[in-house]
Scaffold this active site. Structure first.
Site, short mmCIF file in Angstrom:
data_model
loop_
_atom_site.label_atom_id
_atom_site.label_comp_id
_atom_site.label_asym_id
_atom_site.label_seq_id
_atom_site.Cartn_x
_atom_site.Cartn_y
_atom_site.Cartn_z
N LYS A 97 76.28 68.60 47.85
CA LYS A 97 75.69 69.81 47.29
C LYS A 97 76.64 70.75 47.10
CE LYS A 97 71.42 69.63 49.65
NZ LYS A 97 71.28 68.11 49.86
N ASP A 131 73.46 66.87 44.25
CA ASP A 131 72.29 66.91 44.47
C ASP A 131 72.02 68.51 43.86
OD1 ASP A 131 72.26 64.86 46.18
OD2 ASP A 131 71.71 66.14 47.93
N ARG A 179 69.00 60.88 39.42
CA ARG A 179 67.97 60.61 40.50
C ARG A 179 66.76 61.77 39.91
NH1 ARG A 179 69.69 63.18 45.85
NH2 ARG A 179 71.03 61.35 46.22
N LYS A 182 60.43 65.22 42.99
CA LYS A 182 59.59 66.17 42.80
C LYS A 182 60.36 67.74 42.63
CE LYS A 182 55.72 63.35 44.16
NZ LYS A 182 54.37 63.05 44.75
N HIS A 222 58.83 59.22 48.37
CA HIS A 222 57.96 58.38 49.46
C HIS A 222 56.42 58.34 49.10
CE1 HIS A 222 61.06 61.15 51.44
NE2 HIS A 222 61.44 59.84 51.78
N ARG A 283 63.25 71.34 55.66
CA ARG A 283 62.76 71.02 54.06
C ARG A 283 61.81 69.93 54.17
NH1 ARG A 283 67.50 72.71 52.28
NH2 ARG A 283 68.37 70.69 52.18
P1 FDA Z 1 55.14 63.95 48.62
O1 FDA Z 1 55.62 64.41 49.69
O2 FDA Z 1 54.60 64.64 47.29
O3 FDA Z 1 54.08 63.00 49.13
C1 FDA Z 1 53.03 62.31 48.38
C2 FDA Z 1 52.35 61.37 48.99
O4 FDA Z 1 52.94 60.31 49.63
C3 FDA Z 1 51.69 62.07 50.31
O5 FDA Z 1 50.50 62.84 50.15
C4 FDA Z 1 51.35 60.60 51.18
O6 FDA Z 1 50.23 59.88 50.88
C5 FDA Z 1 52.77 59.70 51.00
N1 FDA Z 1 53.74 60.21 51.90
C6 FDA Z 1 54.71 60.81 51.61
N2 FDA Z 1 55.58 60.84 52.54
C7 FDA Z 1 55.09 59.96 53.53
C8 FDA Z 1 55.49 59.50 54.96
N3 FDA Z 1 56.51 60.04 55.36
N4 FDA Z 1 54.77 58.75 55.38
C9 FDA Z 1 53.77 58.21 54.80
N5 FDA Z 1 52.93 58.69 53.93
C10 FDA Z 1 53.82 59.70 52.98
N6 FDA Z 1 64.97 67.42 46.21
C11 FDA Z 1 65.43 68.32 45.51
O7 FDA Z 1 65.36 69.52 45.13
N7 FDA Z 1 67.03 68.06 45.07
C12 FDA Z 1 67.70 66.94 45.65
O8 FDA Z 1 68.66 66.60 45.13
C13 FDA Z 1 66.73 65.87 46.18
N8 FDA Z 1 67.31 64.63 46.39
C14 FDA Z 1 66.17 63.80 46.94
C15 FDA Z 1 66.79 62.49 47.48
C16 FDA Z 1 65.74 61.39 47.95
C17 FDA Z 1 66.33 60.15 48.37
C18 FDA Z 1 64.71 61.70 48.19
C19 FDA Z 1 63.63 60.88 48.67
C20 FDA Z 1 64.13 63.07 48.06
C21 FDA Z 1 64.96 64.12 47.35
N9 FDA Z 1 64.39 65.32 47.15
C22 FDA Z 1 65.26 66.26 46.54
C23 FDA Z 1 63.26 65.78 47.88
C24 FDA Z 1 62.13 65.78 46.93
O9 FDA Z 1 62.14 66.53 45.68
C25 FDA Z 1 60.74 66.01 47.49
O10 FDA Z 1 60.58 67.18 47.92
C26 FDA Z 1 60.62 64.95 48.49
O11 FDA Z 1 60.95 63.72 48.32
C27 FDA Z 1 59.03 64.77 48.76
O12 FDA Z 1 58.26 64.34 47.92
P2 FDA Z 1 57.69 62.88 47.45
O13 FDA Z 1 57.95 62.37 46.11
O14 FDA Z 1 58.62 61.96 48.50
O15 FDA Z 1 56.23 62.68 47.96
#
Ligand code: FDA
Length: 329
Positions: A97, A131, A179, A182, A222, A283
């Site tokens: 970062k 990042d 990468r 969301k 995820h 976060r």
């Molecule tokens: P979200 O949280 O929207 O969940 C969607 C659905 O998935 C949920 O309703 C549930 O059904 C299922 N789910 C999610 N998590 C679960 C769990 N633990 N167990 C079971 N079900 C689950 N952000 C940023 O701003 N800058 C960055 O550089 C990065 N870098 C980064 C790297 C990596 C490897 C990841 C995975 C994420 C990031 N992020 C990030 C964070 C990203 O922006 C985001 O906030 C999170 O990943 C949460 O969003 P998701 O897409 O994972 O699903």
């Protein structure tokens, strides 16, 4: 839900609690999502992942640093991580970062710190991912990338789908390894979608664009709905598996991580380690308040609803902070 999210994001940026947490060690369940506090523990975690067919992107935890010494310490630690990745010959690269490396102190100071890190990683053919943080640091981060990509090709960054302008960022960086996520910070309505449905739609659009573009795409989520959509999309469009990977955070959805590996997809886990875990951990609670279950019984019963859980956590944090201040007096 919205209130709980705002509450955890507010905690993630609280300097006093961040500083207190550094002295706590890994507490509140953070040990299940943070791979240790030192390089040795991190390398052991990476070796375990590699043995399961999972690559790693390693994050030396820390952000929003305003002290030169602290930024230089972070730079030295990242250089040591690069050396350790090379010495142990593990399948890993770096996520960093810019605010940990002094972006809020001086742009040029940060640029020099990054240049040193990227040059060292380049010697060992190790990729560096920038990042993306909150909106106020986005353009300076892109400026750093523009400058450093004139000298190095081992860098890439992250596109955050919640921004209205995400597609134009993607178009600008379409020749980079990217990468796509969301977005994890709290951004105002005039800059970013607030509604989950709109964010998800934009997320899919960006992923599809970069996959069709043919440059390497890390799909970091995820969300099984998005993952299932991508699986169908790559099949329909004959996108080779070596052109993309799925990424998830360390400790989250471990079964799904292994399932994807079993299905033959490239997979990379984001491996955070170090003492500066508090902002990162808060976060994660903001994204999914159910992650409060990680905090365990010592704070509240798992069945407690998230709002009460968040309240209980707030009291615990305030008490811990007060106790420490009291001790210091
Ligand atoms: P979200 O949280 O929207 O969940 C969607 C659905 O998935 C949920 O309703 C549930 O059904 C299922 N789910 C999610 N998590 C679960 C769990 N633990 N167990 C079971 N079900 C689950 N952000 C940023 O701003 N800058 C960055 O550089 C990065 N870098 C980064 C790297 C990596 C490897 C990841 C995975 C994420 C990031 N992020 C990030 C964070 C990203 O922006 C985001 O906030 C999170 O990943 C949460 O969003 P998701 O897409 O994972 O699903």
């Amino acid at each position: 839900m919205g209130l709980t999210r705002d509450f955890f994001i507010m905690l993630s940026q609280n300097k006093a609690l961040n500083n207190t947490a550094k002295r706590w060690g890994l507490k509140l369940g953070a040990q299940s999502v943070v791979a240790g506090t030192n390089i040795e523990e991190m390398i052991e975690s990476v070796k375990k992942l590699n043995a399961q067919g999972i690559a790693a992107t390693v994050d030396n935890l820390g952000e929003f640093v305003f002290d030169r010494e602290e930024a230089i310490k972070a730079k030295k630690q990242i250089l040591a991580v690069i050396q350790a990745i090379h010495d142990h010959n593990v399948d890993a690269h770096i996520s960093l970062k810019p605010t940990q490396l002094g972006l809020d102190i001086s742009y040029d100071f940060c640029l020099e710190n990054l240049r040193e890190i990227i040059a060292k990683a380049n010697e060992y053919n190790i990729f560096i991912n920038f990042d993306t943080e909150d909106y106020s640091h986005l353009q300076p981060t892109f400026d750093l990338i523009d400058e450093l990509s004139k000298e190095f090709s081992n860098i890439g960054t992250v596109i955050q789908a919640y921004f209205y302008h995400a597609m134009s960022n993607l178009e600008k960086y379409k020749d980079f390894r990217l990468r796509i996520v969301k977005g994890a910070y709290k951004e105002p309505e005039h800059l970013a979608f607030q509604d989950k449905k709109d964010i998800d739609e934009n997320f899919i659009k960006l992923i599809e664009y970069h996959l069709l573009n043919g440059k390497f795409t890390s799909i970091a989520t995820h969300d099984h709905n998005v993952i299932n959509h991508v699986k169908q999309f790559v099949k329909q469009h004959d996108i080779p598996r070596d052109k993309f990977e799925f990424q998830m955070l360390y400790g989250f959805r471990k079964d799904l991580q292994l399932q994807l590996v079993k299905e033959g997809y490239n997979f990379c886990t984001y491996v955070p380690f170090g003492h500066d875990w508090f902002g990162y951990f808060m976060r994660r609670l903001a994204e999914r308040p159910q992650n409060l279950a990680l905090i365990g019984k010592q704070v509240f019963n798992k069945k407690t609803n998230t709002a009460i859980g968040a309240g209980a956590l707030a009291l615990l944090l305030l008490r811990a902070n007060k106790k420490r201040r009291h001790k210091r007096k």
